[in-house]
Write a protein that holds these residues in place. Structure first.
Motif: not given
Lengths: 132, 73
Positions: B48-49, B52, B59-60, B65-68
């Motif tokens: 996930h990093r 991101y 983000l924010g 929001a990013l649902a991953l």
């Protein structure tokens, strides 16, 4: 509190609590859907956890993300390690991994009677003690 | 506001061999399924990093929001 003091307090809180959730709002009153879902999963597993609200001071979130290298809230830590955010916790909950991971820890080192209050007194930044 | 296609393109450009499926209803909240060989051997947190990191600082903000979900391809 200086930025460094906040960072140290966060590090101490992560080290001192087997399971700790950094979230928006409190477990009783979450201020974000992702935080609310994460709390609900922990409560469904009956996992005792400490919780920190990041909203009262924007530096809590800044310093937390600097420590964890993770940009979003919530963030769940277990035994000092980042488990993940809401997405990862959800995946692990649905696969049963979360129960296994958290349950194993509780039976290993949690006292039979959780020490109510002891950790809350030492906990910084309004950590809500959820033990017991 | 970024489109779903823009988010997809940026993920695929930043992570070699990645394939991303991105949805958004409002161009603020996104959900993405990302498959990449580069995830092999990495923890979920590390996977996930990587995603991101593509949106460092956004983000924010522009991306609320990013649902991953990540998978090794």
């Amino acid at each position: 509190m200086s930025d460094n003091e906040i960072r140290d307090a966060i590090s101490t809180a992560i080290a001192d609590n087997d399971v700790i959730l950094f979230m928006k709002g409190s477990p009783a009153s979450p201020a974000c859907g992702f935080s609310a879902r994460t709390v609900a999963m922990l409560e469904a597993l009956e996992t005792p956890f400490a919780a920190v609200d990041v909203l009262p001071d924007p530096r809590i979130r800044q310093e937390l993300s600097a420590i964890s290298k993770w940009p979003t809230i919530p963030q769940l830590f277990h035994n000092g390690e980042l488990v993940g955010g809401c997405d990862i916790v959800t995946e692990m909950y649905e696969s049963g991994e979360l129960a296994t991971a958290l349950g194993a820890s509780a039976s290993d080192d949690a006292p039979q009677e959780a020490p109510v209050g002891a950790e809350a007194q030492a906990a910084p930044m309004g950590i809500e003690n959820r033990l017991g | 506001m970024p489109s779903a296609d823009e988010v997809k393109t940026r993920i695929e450009a930043a992570i070699p061999g990645a394939h991303a499926e991105v949805d958004t209803a409002d161009e603020v909240h996104f959900s993405a399924l990302v498959r990449a060989q580069a995830f092999d051997g990495l923890s979920r947190v590390a996977q996930h990093r990587l995603v991101y990191d593509v949106f460092d600082g956004e983000l924010g903000g522009a991306i609320h929001a990013l649902a991953l979900k990540t998978e090794v391809s």
